[in-house]
Design a protein around this motif. Structure first.
Motif, short mmCIF file in Angstrom:
data_model
loop_
_atom_site.label_atom_id
_atom_site.label_comp_id
_atom_site.label_asym_id
_atom_site.label_seq_id
_atom_site.Cartn_x
_atom_site.Cartn_y
_atom_site.Cartn_z
N TYR A 50 0.80 -1.23 0.00
CA TYR A 50 0.00 0.00 0.00
C TYR A 50 0.83 1.28 0.00
O TYR A 50 0.28 2.37 0.10
CB TYR A 50 -0.93 0.01 1.22
N ASN A 51 2.16 1.15 -0.03
CA ASN A 51 3.05 2.31 -0.06
C ASN A 51 2.84 3.21 1.17
O ASN A 51 2.73 4.42 1.06
CB ASN A 51 2.88 3.11 -1.35
N ALA A 52 2.76 2.58 2.33
CA ALA A 52 2.60 3.30 3.59
C ALA A 52 3.87 3.13 4.41
O ALA A 52 4.49 2.07 4.38
CB ALA A 52 1.40 2.75 4.37
N PRO A 53 4.29 4.16 5.14
CA PRO A 53 5.52 4.06 5.93
C PRO A 53 5.42 3.00 7.03
O PRO A 53 4.42 2.90 7.72
CB PRO A 53 5.67 5.46 6.55
N ILE A 54 6.47 2.23 7.18
CA ILE A 54 6.49 1.16 8.19
C ILE A 54 6.38 1.75 9.59
O ILE A 54 5.65 1.21 10.43
CB ILE A 54 7.78 0.33 8.04
#
Length: 117
Positions: free
Chosen positions: A39-43
């Motif tokens: 989802y291209n979300a920061p870890i």
């Protein structure tokens, strides 16, 4: 010379998107790294939301008075001022001290300052 700050990283997701991402990670039994890549979300954001560090609890410390008690005190102070009785900071502290003792509220010793009450 004036420097203009330009943010290097722009947030590419919204809070609703992160909520959906976390929900789908729980439903699909995916790891945080897999969800982040998909989802291209920061870890780090996902870790913080799952651990409850961001946006899941109220900010600040616990209060001694409830919202209703506090709004009643504001009403009393404003009413005193409406009757041309000026209220100083020490008057407010005295009123709050009296109110908390009447309500049997426990005030910790490590309050806002030694001169607070």
């Amino acid at each position: 010379m004036v420097r203009n700050y330009v943010r290097e990283r722009v947030q590419t997701y919204s809070n609703v998107d992160i909520g959906e991402v976390i929900k789908s990670s729980k439903d699909d039994k995916m790891t945080i790294n897999e969800v982040s890549a998909k989802y291209n979300a920061p870890i780090s954001t996902l870790y913080n939301r799952l651990s409850g560090h961001n946006g899941s609890s109220a900010r600040g410390g616990t209060t001694i008075l409830s919202k209703e008690e506090e709004s009643h005190l504001v009403y009393v102070i404003k009413t005193m001022q409406d009757y041309n009785h000026p209220v100083s900071n020490s008057n407010v502290c005295t009123i709050v001290r009296w109110c908390t003792t009447q309500l049997k509220k426990d005030i910790p010793d490590n309050g806002p300052g030694k001169d607070w009450f």
